[in-house]
Design a protein around this motif. Structure first.
Motif, PDB file in Angstrom:
ATOM      1  N   ILE A  87       0.885  -1.172   0.000  1.00 45.79           N
ATOM      2  CA  ILE A  87       0.000   0.000   0.000  1.00 45.79           C
ATOM      3  C   ILE A  87       0.922   1.220   0.000  1.00 45.79           C
ATOM      4  O   ILE A  87       1.646   1.466   0.967  1.00 45.79           O
ATOM      5  N   LYS A  89       1.668   5.285  -0.787  1.00 48.97           N
ATOM      6  CA  LYS A  89       1.204   6.656  -1.033  1.00 48.97           C
ATOM      7  C   LYS A  89       2.415   7.438  -1.514  1.00 48.97           C
ATOM      8  O   LYS A  89       3.403   7.581  -0.784  1.00 48.97           O
ATOM      9  N   VAL A  97      -7.073   6.793   3.413  1.00 44.18           N
ATOM     10  CA  VAL A  97      -7.897   5.613   3.670  1.00 44.18           C
ATOM     11  C   VAL A  97      -8.898   6.025   4.739  1.00 44.18           C
ATOM     12  O   VAL A  97      -8.511   6.417   5.845  1.00 44.18           O
ATOM     13  N   HIS A 100     -12.513   2.653   8.571  1.00 38.84           N
ATOM     14  CA  HIS A 100     -13.165   1.399   8.148  1.00 38.84           C
ATOM     15  C   HIS A 100     -12.729   0.260   9.049  1.00 38.84           C
ATOM     16  O   HIS A 100     -11.825   0.404   9.876  1.00 38.84           O
ATOM     17  N   ASP A 102     -11.602  -3.920   8.472  1.00 43.03           N
ATOM     18  CA  ASP A 102     -11.200  -4.808   7.375  1.00 43.03           C
ATOM     19  C   ASP A 102     -12.229  -5.898   7.092  1.00 43.03           C
ATOM     20  O   ASP A 102     -12.393  -6.323   5.954  1.00 43.03           O
ATOM     21  N   SER A 116      -4.037  -8.840  10.683  1.00 38.65           N
ATOM     22  CA  SER A 116      -3.413  -8.095   9.599  1.00 38.65           C
ATOM     23  C   SER A 116      -2.124  -7.447  10.101  1.00 38.65           C
ATOM     24  O   SER A 116      -2.122  -6.813  11.158  1.00 38.65           O
ATOM     25  N   TRP A 118       0.986  -4.714   9.075  1.00 39.45           N
ATOM     26  CA  TRP A 118       1.365  -3.628   8.165  1.00 39.45           C
ATOM     27  C   TRP A 118       2.810  -3.284   8.482  1.00 39.45           C
ATOM     28  O   TRP A 118       3.121  -2.762   9.550  1.00 39.45           O
ATOM     29  N   GLY A 129       1.192   9.954   6.514  1.00 41.97           N
ATOM     30  CA  GLY A 129      -0.081   9.238   6.417  1.00 41.97           C
ATOM     31  C   GLY A 129      -0.049   7.860   7.029  1.00 41.97           C
ATOM     32  O   GLY A 129      -0.546   6.890   6.447  1.00 41.97           O
ATOM     33  N   MET A 131      -1.150   4.903   9.804  1.00 45.96           N
ATOM     34  CA  MET A 131      -2.499   4.525  10.245  1.00 45.96           C
ATOM     35  C   MET A 131      -2.799   5.085  11.634  1.00 45.96           C
ATOM     36  O   MET A 131      -1.903   5.308  12.447  1.00 45.96           O
ATOM     37  N   HIS A 182      -3.146  -5.583  13.473  1.00 41.38           N
ATOM     38  CA  HIS A 182      -4.467  -5.170  13.966  1.00 41.38           C
ATOM     39  C   HIS A 182      -5.533  -6.224  13.705  1.00 41.38           C
ATOM     40  O   HIS A 182      -5.461  -7.012  12.765  1.00 41.38           O
ATOM     41  N   HIS A 188      -9.974   1.870  11.774  1.00 39.33           N
ATOM     42  CA  HIS A 188      -8.718   2.578  11.502  1.00 39.33           C
ATOM     43  C   HIS A 188      -8.833   3.403  10.223  1.00 39.33           C
ATOM     44  O   HIS A 188      -9.732   3.185   9.407  1.00 39.33           O
ATOM     45  N   SER A 190      -6.137   6.311   7.535  1.00 41.32           N
ATOM     46  CA  SER A 190      -4.828   6.956   7.363  1.00 41.32           C
ATOM     47  C   SER A 190      -5.005   8.170   6.458  1.00 41.32           C
ATOM     48  O   SER A 190      -5.877   8.188   5.593  1.00 41.32           O
ATOM     49  N   ARG A 199       5.437   6.801   0.942  1.00 45.12           N
ATOM     50  CA  ARG A 199       5.098   6.002   2.129  1.00 45.12           C
ATOM     51  C   ARG A 199       4.754   4.603   1.628  1.00 45.12           C
ATOM     52  O   ARG A 199       3.830   4.438   0.835  1.00 45.12           O
ATOM     53  N   ASN A 203       1.127  -4.825   3.519  1.00 48.74           N
ATOM     54  CA  ASN A 203       0.026  -5.307   4.348  1.00 48.74           C
ATOM     55  C   ASN A 203      -0.128  -6.809   4.106  1.00 48.74           C
ATOM     56  O   ASN A 203      -0.193  -7.242   2.957  1.00 48.74           O
TER      57      ASN A 203
HETATM   58  O1  LIG Z   1      -2.016   1.713   4.227  1.00 45.97           O
HETATM   59  C1  LIG Z   1      -2.913   2.365   4.735  1.00 45.97           C
HETATM   60  O2  LIG Z   1      -2.848   3.581   4.828  1.00 45.97           O
HETATM   61  C2  LIG Z   1      -4.137   1.707   5.284  1.00 45.97           C
HETATM   62  C3  LIG Z   1      -3.981   0.241   5.436  1.00 45.97           C
HETATM   63  C4  LIG Z   1      -5.168  -0.464   5.982  1.00 45.97           C
HETATM   64  O3  LIG Z   1      -6.259   0.038   6.051  1.00 45.97           O
HETATM   65  C5  LIG Z   1      -4.958  -1.820   6.454  1.00 45.97           C
HETATM   66  O4  LIG Z   1      -3.826  -2.318   6.425  1.00 45.97           O
HETATM   67  O5  LIG Z   1      -5.952  -2.452   6.878  1.00 45.97           O
END
Ligand SMILES: O=C(O)CCC(=O)C(=O)O
Length: 264
Positions: A87, A89, A97, A100, A102, A116, A118, A129, A131, A182, A188, A190, A199, A203
């Motif tokens: 992921i 940016k 993001v 939300h 997951d 999950s 990251w 940015g 999370m 998480h 969460h 971002s 960035r 994930n």
């Molecule tokens: O990479 C992000 O900014 C968000 C990632 C995310 O929502 C996640 O890993 O569940």
């Protein structure tokens, strides 16, 4: 006498663990270079699912012994690697993001048997940015999401939980080589990347083999223990640092999956 809270207790209390140190700065840079080499051959690799099936670097990161040890503490000794996705940016990108959870569309049999990770491969500061997680929000289960595709929200359906502002959560900045973990019901989000660097996060989603999923024909890679259930079909592992032919097949399958998802 002080009692030490275990990582498992902390995870199930807060809904996340962050930061968890996994790699040295040099190791993180090496894996960033592997990604950027692959991008040189394939173009942008942002948000391509199951990249660990065609590329060695994400597979190696997803199966680091320290990672699997922690995942084992959280979901048990039998572990399937379900998906991995960069992921990214870009510098100055306004992509964000929205708030939300997951698991909104997953339909899992056991919501606690999924986690999950990251992992930062570039600085994920607040300005870049990183999370932000809402502590303890996983305890409430599913929260209603609105779907509003079309602006800079990275999520496929533009899904979002309305009525929360950034101050509702705990920012989880990560240095390259650090990760967060998480729970699937943790709320969460971002923000945009206002820095001069990209960035980049990897994930990775893990599930326990007993955790059947209501939707679709699922594949996954057994990375620890055994699968006594067979709900997830085995999938290929990378045969080289980057398998270009299979990567192109993966892109096509990923695009078709996203198109189906959007028309659901
Ligand atoms: O990479 C992000 O900014 C968000 C990632 C995310 O929502 C996640 O890993 O569940």
């Amino acid at each position: 006498m002080t009692t030490r809270t275990s990582r498992r207790d902390e995870y199930f209390r807060d809904g996340f663990l962050s930061p968890v140190a996994l790699l040295s700065r040099d190791e993180a840079n090496h894996h960033r270079e592997e990604l950027e080499r692959a991008e040189g051959a394939l173009g942008n690799l942002h948000y391509v699912n199951k990249i660990h099936t065609v590329m060695q670097s994400p597979y190696d990161l997803a199966t680091l012994p320290a990672v699997l040890d922690l995942v084992e503490e959280l979901i048990g000794p039998d572990i399937l690697l379900y998906s991995s996705t960069y992921i990214i940016k870009e510098s100055g990108s306004e992509a964000y993001v929205a708030w939300h959870q997951d698991l909104t569309y997953w339909g899992l049999a056991d919501d606690d048997a999924q986690v999950s990770m990251w992992l930062a491969l570039a600085p994920a500061t607040v300005e870049a940015g990183c999370m932000t997680m809402v502590q303890g929000s996983h305890l409430d289960g599913l929260v209603e999401h609105a779907e509003a595709p079309g602006d800079g929200n990275v999520l496929l359906l533009g899904q979002q939980i309305e009525g929360l502002d950034a101050s509702a959560g705990t920012p989880c900045p990560l240095a390259p080589g650090e990760a967060s973990f998480h729970h699937g019901w943790t709320v969460h989000q971002s923000g945009p990347n206002t820095t001069s660097d990209r960035r980049i996060g990897l994930n990775v989603q893990y599930v326990a083999p007993h955790n059947d999923q209501a939707s679709g024909d699922m594949t996954a890679t057994l990375v620890r223990g055994e699968d006594r259930f067979g709900f997830y079909r085995p999938e290929a592992s990378p045969a080289s640092s980057l398998d270009l032919d299979r990567a192109n097949e993966l892109f096509a399958a990923d695009a078709a999956m996203k198109a189906r998802y959007k028309t659901k």
